[in-house]
Design an enzyme around this catalytic site. Structure first.
Site: not given
Length: 323
Positions: A113, A250, A280
């Site tokens: 990520c 994020h 996500n």
């Protein structure tokens, strides 16, 4: 001095949208449960004909159009992804081919990520070293390919997509008022591997594997680690949270985003949130949110923008950019 200035941004999303209610017949969950705990309302899921390369190409073309450039103007492609089309060659090379680019060079970057933050920092280093003048930085993922669709703790969290930006070498005065990448801080700690990982790979199981996560453990570490790199980045640049115009974190979990912003003293109205629309998307998360905020006019020339991410490994990092 030379800084890496943003010329354009772009995004690409799969056609299929999967809403929280769609999971109710698959696993023991509900729209209310997912939204309350994560802030997610929907996510995009790639069809068989949509891949990390095709989504990355779409985001790249959109960023080039926004920048008023073509692939002929690009020297380097850096692709952040944990879901490449093939073990090798690098998916960045496939995107290079799809763009009709026969010059320059391209490579993948794997930091889960945090990948896009790492990729921006890497591209900036290449530009400042004189190894490239214009760099296409892409985050593209098809995390739906590595999910265990029977695991309600993970399958509801992730989606697919891609985002991109073009960085260009620009001569500047060398002050905090400069446009471009101003400061960055990157970290990793492999002792946390078992908290967020994929249980397969060419060298271990010979399979792709599935994503596994200890959600509570990730949440417990996230806010402190995020704060660590952001404060280091602020220190490098000589600024405080009050100086920021936009915080683009994020997009993993709205509770983590809210807690991080609160701890850092970043006002709620300065935080870009897209987790409700995309879930996500790992390395695509930050560039997707960034391109949306730039396209709708929130992020304007001269704004001070902070990017932040944390991912499996653990890896984490922050980048400060004057737009």
């Amino acid at each position: 001095m030379i800084r890496s200035v943003v010329r354009g941004t772009g995004q690409a999303l799969p056609r299929r949208i999967m809403k929280n209610a769609d999971f109710e017949g698959m696993v023991e969950t509900s729209d209310e449960w997912i939204a309350q705990r994560t802030g997610i309302r929907q996510r995009h899921i790639a069809s068989d004909d949509e891949t990390t390369a095709s989504l990355g190409e779409g985001a790249a073309r959109a960023a080039l159009t926004d920048a008023g450039l073509t692939a002929d103007d690009i020297d380097l492609i850096v692709l952040a992804t944990s879901t490449p089309n093939n073990t090798f060659p690098a998916t960045a090379v496939e995107i290079q081919q799809r763009l009709g680019m026969r010059h320059g060079y391209a490579f993948d970057m794997q930091a889960v990520c945090s990948g896009f933050v790492y990729a921006v920092t890497t591209a900036d280093a290449y530009i400042r070293a004189g190894l490239a003048r214009r760099v296409l930085v892409i985050g593209s993922e098809t995390f739906s390919r590595i999910l265990d669709w029977n695991d309600r703790s993970t399958c509801v969290l992730f989606g697919d997509g891609a985002g991109a930006l073009v960085l260009e070498a620009t001569e500047v005065a060398g002050t905090i008022a400069d446009r471009g990448v101003l400061a960055a801080s990157l970290r990793s700690d492999g002792s946390h591997k078992e908290k967020l990982y994929v249980d397969g790979g060419p060298s271990t199981t010979g399979t792709v594997g599935h994503l596994r996560m200890e959600g509570r453990e990730v949440f417990k570490h996230a806010v402190g680690m995020i704060t660590d790199v952001i404060e280091a980045t602020f220190s490098q640049a000589g600024i405080t949270a009050d100086d920021l115009d936009w915080f683009v974190p994020h997009q993993a979990n709205k509770r983590i985003i809210d807690a991080s912003a609160k701890k850092l003293g970043i006002a709620e109205e300065k935080v870009v949130i897209t987790v409700d629309k995309h879930g996500n998307t790992s390395a695509a998360s930050v560039p997707l949110a960034l391109s949306i905020a730039a396209a709708d006019g929130r992020i304007k020339r001269g704004d001070l923008v902070l990017l932040e991410a944390m991912g499996g490994g653990f890896t984490w990092g922050a980048v400060l950019i004057r737009w």
